[in-house]
Scaffold this active site. Structure first.
Site, PDB file in Angstrom:
ATOM      1  N   ASN A  89       0.819  -1.225   0.000  1.00 42.02           N
ATOM      2  CA  ASN A  89       0.000   0.000   0.000  1.00 42.02           C
ATOM      3  C   ASN A  89       0.850   1.271   0.000  1.00 42.02           C
ATOM      4  O   ASN A  89       0.372   2.326  -0.420  1.00 42.02           O
ATOM      5  CB  ASN A  89      -0.922  -0.041   1.229  1.00 42.02           C
ATOM      6  CG  ASN A  89      -1.467   1.317   1.595  1.00 42.02           C
ATOM      7  OD1 ASN A  89      -2.425   1.790   0.995  1.00 42.02           O
ATOM      8  ND2 ASN A  89      -0.846   1.973   2.571  1.00 42.02           N
ATOM      9  N   SER A 141      -3.821   2.495  -8.922  1.00 42.30           N
ATOM     10  CA  SER A 141      -4.676   3.688  -8.890  1.00 42.30           C
ATOM     11  C   SER A 141      -5.452   3.799 -10.192  1.00 42.30           C
ATOM     12  O   SER A 141      -4.990   3.317 -11.239  1.00 42.30           O
ATOM     13  CB  SER A 141      -3.797   4.933  -8.730  1.00 42.30           C
ATOM     14  OG  SER A 141      -4.552   6.100  -9.008  1.00 42.30           O
ATOM     15  N   TYR A 154       3.734   9.397 -11.152  1.00 42.27           N
ATOM     16  CA  TYR A 154       2.822   8.591 -10.332  1.00 42.27           C
ATOM     17  C   TYR A 154       2.024   7.606 -11.205  1.00 42.27           C
ATOM     18  O   TYR A 154       1.934   6.411 -10.896  1.00 42.27           O
ATOM     19  CB  TYR A 154       1.874   9.540  -9.588  1.00 42.27           C
ATOM     20  CG  TYR A 154       0.887   8.870  -8.665  1.00 42.27           C
ATOM     21  CD1 TYR A 154       1.286   8.361  -7.427  1.00 42.27           C
ATOM     22  CD2 TYR A 154      -0.457   8.770  -9.019  1.00 42.27           C
ATOM     23  CE1 TYR A 154       0.364   7.759  -6.575  1.00 42.27           C
ATOM     24  CE2 TYR A 154      -1.385   8.177  -8.165  1.00 42.27           C
ATOM     25  CZ  TYR A 154      -0.968   7.672  -6.943  1.00 42.27           C
ATOM     26  OH  TYR A 154      -1.877   7.074  -6.100  1.00 42.27           O
ATOM     27  N   LYS A 158       2.064   3.495 -11.134  1.00 40.28           N
ATOM     28  CA  LYS A 158       0.849   2.716 -10.870  1.00 40.28           C
ATOM     29  C   LYS A 158       0.510   1.803 -12.055  1.00 40.28           C
ATOM     30  O   LYS A 158       0.000   0.694 -11.864  1.00 40.28           O
ATOM     31  CB  LYS A 158      -0.320   3.653 -10.533  1.00 40.28           C
ATOM     32  CG  LYS A 158      -0.125   4.430  -9.222  1.00 40.28           C
ATOM     33  CD  LYS A 158      -0.018   3.492  -8.028  1.00 40.28           C
ATOM     34  CE  LYS A 158       0.043   4.206  -6.702  1.00 40.28           C
ATOM     35  NZ  LYS A 158       0.121   3.287  -5.564  1.00 40.28           N
TER      36      LYS A 158
HETATM   37  P1  NDP Z   1      -1.083   8.608   2.549  1.00 41.07           P
HETATM   38  O1  NDP Z   1      -0.207   9.681   2.024  1.00 41.07           O
HETATM   39  O2  NDP Z   1      -2.121   8.942   3.557  1.00 41.07           O
HETATM   40  O3  NDP Z   1      -0.206   7.393   3.105  1.00 41.07           O
HETATM   41  C1  NDP Z   1       0.889   6.895   2.407  1.00 41.07           C
HETATM   42  C2  NDP Z   1       1.532   5.818   3.242  1.00 41.07           C
HETATM   43  O4  NDP Z   1       2.677   5.301   2.550  1.00 41.07           O
HETATM   44  C3  NDP Z   1       1.992   6.343   4.580  1.00 41.07           C
HETATM   45  O5  NDP Z   1       1.621   5.424   5.590  1.00 41.07           O
HETATM   46  C4  NDP Z   1       3.506   6.381   4.430  1.00 41.07           C
HETATM   47  O6  NDP Z   1       4.115   6.127   5.673  1.00 41.07           O
HETATM   48  C5  NDP Z   1       3.766   5.243   3.464  1.00 41.07           C
HETATM   49  N1  NDP Z   1       5.037   5.371   2.747  1.00 41.07           N
HETATM   50  C6  NDP Z   1       5.392   6.335   1.872  1.00 41.07           C
HETATM   51  N2  NDP Z   1       6.633   6.135   1.441  1.00 41.07           N
HETATM   52  C7  NDP Z   1       7.091   5.014   2.051  1.00 41.07           C
HETATM   53  C8  NDP Z   1       8.297   4.300   2.016  1.00 41.07           C
HETATM   54  N3  NDP Z   1       9.327   4.689   1.245  1.00 41.07           N
HETATM   55  N4  NDP Z   1       8.425   3.185   2.761  1.00 41.07           N
HETATM   56  C9  NDP Z   1       7.404   2.776   3.558  1.00 41.07           C
HETATM   57  N5  NDP Z   1       6.224   3.401   3.632  1.00 41.07           N
HETATM   58  C10 NDP Z   1       6.065   4.528   2.891  1.00 41.07           C
HETATM   59  O7  NDP Z   1      -1.760   7.968   1.248  1.00 41.07           O
HETATM   60  P2  NDP Z   1      -3.079   7.090   1.038  1.00 41.07           P
HETATM   61  O8  NDP Z   1      -3.421   6.363   2.266  1.00 41.07           O
HETATM   62  O9  NDP Z   1      -4.064   7.940   0.380  1.00 41.07           O
HETATM   63  O10 NDP Z   1      -2.528   6.080  -0.083  1.00 41.07           O
HETATM   64  C11 NDP Z   1      -2.235   4.731   0.152  1.00 41.07           C
HETATM   65  C12 NDP Z   1      -2.018   4.061  -1.206  1.00 41.07           C
HETATM   66  O11 NDP Z   1      -3.190   4.197  -1.997  1.00 41.07           O
HETATM   67  C13 NDP Z   1      -0.880   4.675  -2.012  1.00 41.07           C
HETATM   68  O12 NDP Z   1      -0.201   3.667  -2.716  1.00 41.07           O
HETATM   69  C14 NDP Z   1      -1.618   5.572  -2.992  1.00 41.07           C
HETATM   70  O13 NDP Z   1      -0.877   5.788  -4.152  1.00 41.07           O
HETATM   71  C15 NDP Z   1      -2.853   4.745  -3.258  1.00 41.07           C
HETATM   72  N6  NDP Z   1      -3.966   5.520  -3.782  1.00 41.07           N
HETATM   73  C16 NDP Z   1      -4.541   6.536  -3.052  1.00 41.07           C
HETATM   74  C17 NDP Z   1      -5.589   7.249  -3.574  1.00 41.07           C
HETATM   75  C18 NDP Z   1      -6.251   8.346  -2.849  1.00 41.07           C
HETATM   76  O14 NDP Z   1      -7.129   8.996  -3.449  1.00 41.07           O
HETATM   77  N7  NDP Z   1      -5.916   8.624  -1.595  1.00 41.07           N
HETATM   78  C19 NDP Z   1      -6.113   6.949  -4.927  1.00 41.07           C
HETATM   79  C20 NDP Z   1      -5.451   5.860  -5.597  1.00 41.07           C
HETATM   80  C21 NDP Z   1      -4.417   5.182  -5.030  1.00 41.07           C
HETATM   81  P3  NDP Z   1       5.391   6.951   6.228  1.00 41.07           P
HETATM   82  O15 NDP Z   1       5.142   8.380   5.937  1.00 41.07           O
HETATM   83  O16 NDP Z   1       5.449   6.543   7.644  1.00 41.07           O
HETATM   84  O17 NDP Z   1       6.533   6.375   5.470  1.00 41.07           O
END
Ligand code: NDP
Length: 246
Positions: A89, A141, A154, A158
């Protein structure tokens, strides 16, 4: 509880969609490894999982670094003896139009979103193959399918996840490992919070159900894809978007 006795790893489990997924799997009986870069947020999720009676470990990990990921999976095996479920995720955005996109922003998004997914799949596969059972769900996505102006990096990452999902689904189908992807539409999280009000209204008009998604909409679909109810489903991309793309 459909997931009693199962062990799941959720990347990016500290907030947003990942947190909702981790809690939902725990409510179904799974023990959890919560992964992310920020120890505070992943420890909070792990604590909440323990409070509902499941075992839980938080492991600070950058998914883009293979050695970090390998050591995280080894810790999971050390603690729980196995891994049944992997949810890829973790993801980031670094948006800009192509002409202004910095090479470092292209590289970073591909490295975290696509290579991170590859690293985690590679690290769990040998254990799942030995068990002859496993469930992997990758979060792609809607824009990985449609493309989006300002998100070349991005959208490419995806779209790459979709190709990766289908390829590995073919490699692992005979080993009892199902690999699928979920393509969310627009979900209300930190990632989408900065979308300007006007753009948000335009987006809403494109969603037949008339609302943005919530994290639980994705978690519920994950719940199905990791349960025995989806035994005959692999290599698929499930769209969860309120009808935004048909
Ligand atoms: P958030 O920005 O709320 O969360 C992203 C998460 O990814 C955080 O928990 C962050 O944790 C973690 N993360 C980022 N980089 C790293 C890394 N290098 N290693 C480990 N963990 C990492 O995003 P969302 O919850 O909205 O998104 C979750 C997923 O869903 C993503 O893949 C996003 O692309 C996808 N998505 C989201 C959409 C939306 O509308 N929100 C739509 C389509 C897809 P930390 O900062 O602790 O590293």
């Amino acid at each position: 509880m459909k997931l009693e006795g199962r062990v799941a790893i959720v990347t990016g489990g500290g907030r947003g969609i990942g947190r909702s997924i981790a809690l939902t799997l725990a409510e179904e009986g799974a023990d959890l490894v919560v992964v992310g870069r920020n120890p505070e947020s992943i420890s909070e999720t792990a604590e909440e999982i323990r409070s509902i009676g499941r075992r839980s470990l938080f492991i600070k990990t950058d998914v883009s670094i293979a050695s970090d990921v390998n050591s995280m999976v080894e810790k999971c095996i050390g603690e729980f003896g196995k891994v049944d479920i992997l949810i890829n995720n973790a993801g980031i955005t670094r948006d800009s139009l192509l002409v202004r996109m910095k090479e470092e922003d292209w590289d970073l998004v591909l490295r975290i979103n696509l290579t991170g997914t590859f690293n985690c799949m590679k690290a769990v596969t040998k254990y799942m193959m030995k068990q002859r059972r496993g469930r992997i769900v990758n979060i792609t996505s809607i824009v990985g399918v449609t493309g989006n102006a300002g998100q070349a990096n991005y959208a490419s990452s995806k779209a790459g996840i979709i190709g990766l999902t289908k390829s590995i689904a073919k490699e692992l189908a005979s080993r009892g490992i199902n690999v699928n992807a979920i393509a969310p539409g627009f979900i209300d999280t930190d990632m989408t919070i900065s979308i300007p009000e006007k753009t948000r209204e335009e987006l809403l008009r494109q969603i037949p159900m008339g609302r943005l998604g919530i994290s639980k909409d994705i978690a519920s679909c994950i719940n199905f894809l990791v349960s025995d109810d989806s035994d005959y489903i692999t290599g698929q991309v499930i769209h969860v978007n309120g009808g935004m793309l048909m």
